[in-house]
Design an enzyme around this catalytic site. Sequence first.
Site, PDB file in Angstrom:
ATOM      1  N   LYS A   1      37.664 -19.545  64.865  1.00 32.48           N
ATOM      2  CA  LYS A   1      37.444 -20.975  65.173  1.00 32.48           C
ATOM      3  C   LYS A   1      38.715 -21.705  65.582  1.00 32.48           C
ATOM      4  O   LYS A   1      39.743 -21.267  65.628  1.00 32.48           O
ATOM      5  CB  LYS A   1      36.910 -21.750  64.023  1.00 32.48           C
ATOM      6  CG  LYS A   1      35.496 -21.249  63.729  1.00 32.48           C
ATOM      7  CD  LYS A   1      34.866 -21.996  62.434  1.00 32.48           C
ATOM      8  CE  LYS A   1      33.451 -21.705  62.202  1.00 32.48           C
ATOM      9  NZ  LYS A   1      33.008 -22.479  60.833  1.00 32.48           N
TER      10      LYS A   1
ATOM     11  N   THR B   1      32.154 -20.775  52.221  1.00 32.66           N
ATOM     12  CA  THR B   1      32.650 -21.896  53.342  1.00 32.66           C
ATOM     13  C   THR B   1      33.582 -22.801  53.107  1.00 32.66           C
ATOM     14  O   THR B   1      34.575 -23.377  53.721  1.00 32.66           O
ATOM     15  CB  THR B   1      31.167 -22.661  53.491  1.00 32.66           C
ATOM     16  OG1 THR B   1      30.074 -21.791  54.010  1.00 32.66           O
ATOM     17  CG2 THR B   1      31.207 -23.820  54.860  1.00 32.66           C
TER      18      THR B   1
ATOM     19  N   HIS C   1      33.623 -17.945  61.345  1.00 33.62           N
ATOM     20  CA  HIS C   1      32.065 -17.787  60.970  1.00 33.62           C
ATOM     21  C   HIS C   1      31.590 -16.553  61.093  1.00 33.62           C
ATOM     22  O   HIS C   1      32.120 -15.730  61.585  1.00 33.62           O
ATOM     23  CB  HIS C   1      31.480 -18.483  62.284  1.00 33.62           C
ATOM     24  CG  HIS C   1      29.956 -18.492  62.598  1.00 33.62           C
ATOM     25  ND1 HIS C   1      28.971 -18.890  61.754  1.00 33.62           N
ATOM     26  CD2 HIS C   1      29.184 -16.988  63.125  1.00 33.62           C
ATOM     27  CE1 HIS C   1      27.832 -18.366  62.026  1.00 33.62           C
ATOM     28  NE2 HIS C   1      27.833 -17.439  62.888  1.00 33.62           N
TER      29      HIS C   1
END
Length: 141
Positions: A11, A93, A117
């Site tokens: 990311k 997460t 992810h």
Amino acid sequence: MMTERTFSIIKPDVVKRNLIGAILTRFEQNGFKIIASKMVRLTREQAEGFYAEHQGKEFFVPLVEYMMSSPIVVSVLEKENAVKDYRTLIGTTNPETAAEGTIRKDFALSQRENSVHGSDSIESANREIAYFFTNSEIFER
């Protein structure tokens, strides 16, 4: 055991901090073969399409904006139990609750800027891989 494929996104928070290589190294050190990888800059349409399942949730717009804020690195990884093993490697997460030694514990800045992810099922992996890659971009190794 059967070899599986999973999908990964490195990311914007990792790309901006120039830590792409550190993440890719973790993949390989944990037995994953990188069989496809490329850097892309998501358009709004691509980001909204990829995260369509979250449309209408309060975090959807900030997530789309974040994913458009910098290029990302998308990859296809392969090994036995790839989906499960990748989820274990990246951690939960929320980096505050992620296990020690996981990618998110070691690299993530926040629950949104959580570095990576990973697909949560073989079905998701197949869909996500097809979203970013054609068969001619994936190489057996």
